[in-house]
Design a protein around this motif. Structure first.
Motif: not given
Length: 495
Positions: A128-136
């Motif tokens: 999900l984070w990859d699809s949103l373009g960031y890392k937690i």
């Protein structure tokens, strides 16, 4: 403050903007043309901190809001108030009961105790984070929520609240929802506009603990009679969903068109721009807020900024230092001015600390090296954004406390190679007053009509000495493994 006569008359409506900062609360009243009618501020003194722990008492926010708002509204008279909105620090959260009463201290945006939880959240939700373009990362709210739950603070909790949510709920007299700007770092899926239930369940986060999320500018409720007595803001005033502090400053600056950027130069440095499409950053240091009007607001937050200045020059006359530094050429030394341990943008390096390359000649030289160092990091930020396909043609609007220094703005224009504009207002609170005015309508149009320019700085002449200093810092970053040589080359001042 006496009664103010305006072109619209003394009965012209105003909107209220509230900025919940790290060290203070600021409240402003703004007219339809963007003119500031009055303001109030109050300090925040409840912070408990050490190298990694940073907490505040949420009740201190409410007391400070009351103090600042009463000051701002003392001469309001019968003027109508068309709405209010609130911005706050991104990633600051607490847990509350069903009445909205805090059950925990507020875990602040710069608290560093959730590093392991950040790794877990990133691993569990990486698709999900990859699809949103960031890392937690540890700067996000989601790992802090995990930390609270894992350390037993979730018992009796009914709602996780961001800093702005807590104050909005106090104003309304009951818990209210949040906006998609504050919710981003808590894991809100900005593309599909929902909480990712599968990821949250895997992480052990009850979805019912998470607040409902709306577009910024949406009505959340109205100021209650009790809150009106505490703040001086009239009962029945619409409470509209706000945005995070850096987005609020972007609105205040009117930097809501592609190519234009806003740099918030406060304790730390935050950049925000506009893009028609979601930018996806493999390094995870750039993330995108949703533009209230459609499209995206890419940017990132560095740990460099003006926060080092009071620590390094506690008793100095900063105005005099600026004057002396303006007479000098580039500093003889290079400084990486981290306000806190660890870097977030233009690279992620939790272990990073401030360092010097060379020795400054004197205090003035040392001060100028701080100003240059922040500008160099800012240039690397823009180089990284450019590598992702963002339009970085400029100009750059400069907001935050650092924008008060004309010297710093000129150095940044020279280093960035594009105009730096200091808008009429550099306050996130004014951005929230603009958002409150726009409501559910177009924010960019409202911001354009309400913002203005105070100063403008064009790049000046040769920057040979600055280019040399920049390369010294960039080379030091490469040697430490913080950045790759291709980014250093892309960012060269003569590139």
């Amino acid at each position: 403050m006496g009664e103010r006569v305006t072109s619209n008359g003394t009965d012209a409506p105003v909107t209220v903007g509230i900025d919940l900062g790290t060290q203070s609360v600021r409240v402003v009243l703004v007219e339809e043309d963007g003119a500031e009618v009055s303001s109030g501020s109050a300090p925040l003194t409840s912070e408990r901190s050490d190298e990694v722990r940073h907490e505040q008492d949420p009740e201190s926010w409410w007391e400070a809001v009351g103090e600042a708002a009463r000051e701002a509204t003392k001469d309001l008279g019968g003027r109508p108030v068309d709405g209010l909105a609130i911005c706050s620090t991104s990633g600051t959260i607490l847990l509350a009961d069903k009445e909205g009463r805090p059950l925990t201290p507020a875990i602040m945006y710069n608290d560093g105790r959730a590093a392991k939880e950040a790794e877990t959240a990133q691993e569990v939700g990486h698709e999900l984070w990859d699809s949103l373009g960031y890392k937690i990362s540890g700067s996000y709210a989601l790992p802090r929520l995990l930390w609270l739950l894992e350390h037993g603070f979730g018992e009796g909790a009914s709602r996780m609240m961001h800093q702005a949510d807590f104050v909005a709920s106090r104003l309304a007299g009951e818990p209210v929802g949040t906006d998609w700007s504050h919710a981003l770092k808590t894991g809100w899926d900005l593309v599909n506009e929902r909480w990712p239930e599968g990821v949250m369940e895997h992480l052990g986060v009850p979805v019912g603990l998470l607040p409902p999320v709306v577009r910024p500018g949406t009505d959340l409720g109205e100021v209650s009679a009790r809150a009106a007595e505490h703040t001086g803001i009239p009962a029945g005033t619409p409470i509209r969903a706000g945005m995070t502090d850096s987005c609020a400053a972007q609105i205040a600056a009117g930097a809501l068109e592609p190519g234009r950027w806003n740099s918030v130069l406060g304790t730390t440095l935050a950049l925000k721009g506009v893009a028609p499409k979601l930018l996806r950053d493999p390094a995870g240091v750039v993330y995108c807020h949703r533009h209230p009007d459609g499209g995206w607001l890419p940017g990132g937050a560095s740990s460099t900024g003006a926060g080092v200045i009071p620590e390094m020059f506690p008793d100095a006359d900063l105005q005099a230092l600026n004057g002396e530094a303006e007479k000098r050429g580039p500093s003889s030394a290079v400084f990486y001015p981290l306000a806190t341990k660890g870097e977030r943008f233009p690279f992620s390096a939790p272990e990073a600390r401030s360092f010097w390359e060379g020795e400054p000649e004197d205090e003035v030289d040392r001060y100028r090296a701080v100003l240059e160092g922040v500008a160099f990091v800012e240039r690397l930020c823009f180089a990284h954004l450019d590598s992702l396909g963002a339009e970085v043609s400029g100009p750059v609007s400069s907001t935050g406390g650092g924008a008060r220094s004309r010297l710093w703005s000129q150095i940044r224009a020279d280093v960035l190679g594009m105009p730096v504009i200091v808008p009429r207002s550099s306050e996130g609170s004014v951005g929230m007053a603009i958002l409150a005015r726009a409501g559910s309508g177009p924010v960019a149009e409202t911001a354009t009509s309400m913002s203005g320019t105070k100063w403008e700085f064009e790049p000046e002449g040769s920057n040979g000495g600055l280019a040399e200093n920049f390369e010294r810092l960039a080379d030091a970053f490469v040697e430490r493994g913080f950045i790759h040589e291709d980014l250093a080359h892309r960012a060269r001042l003569d590139g």
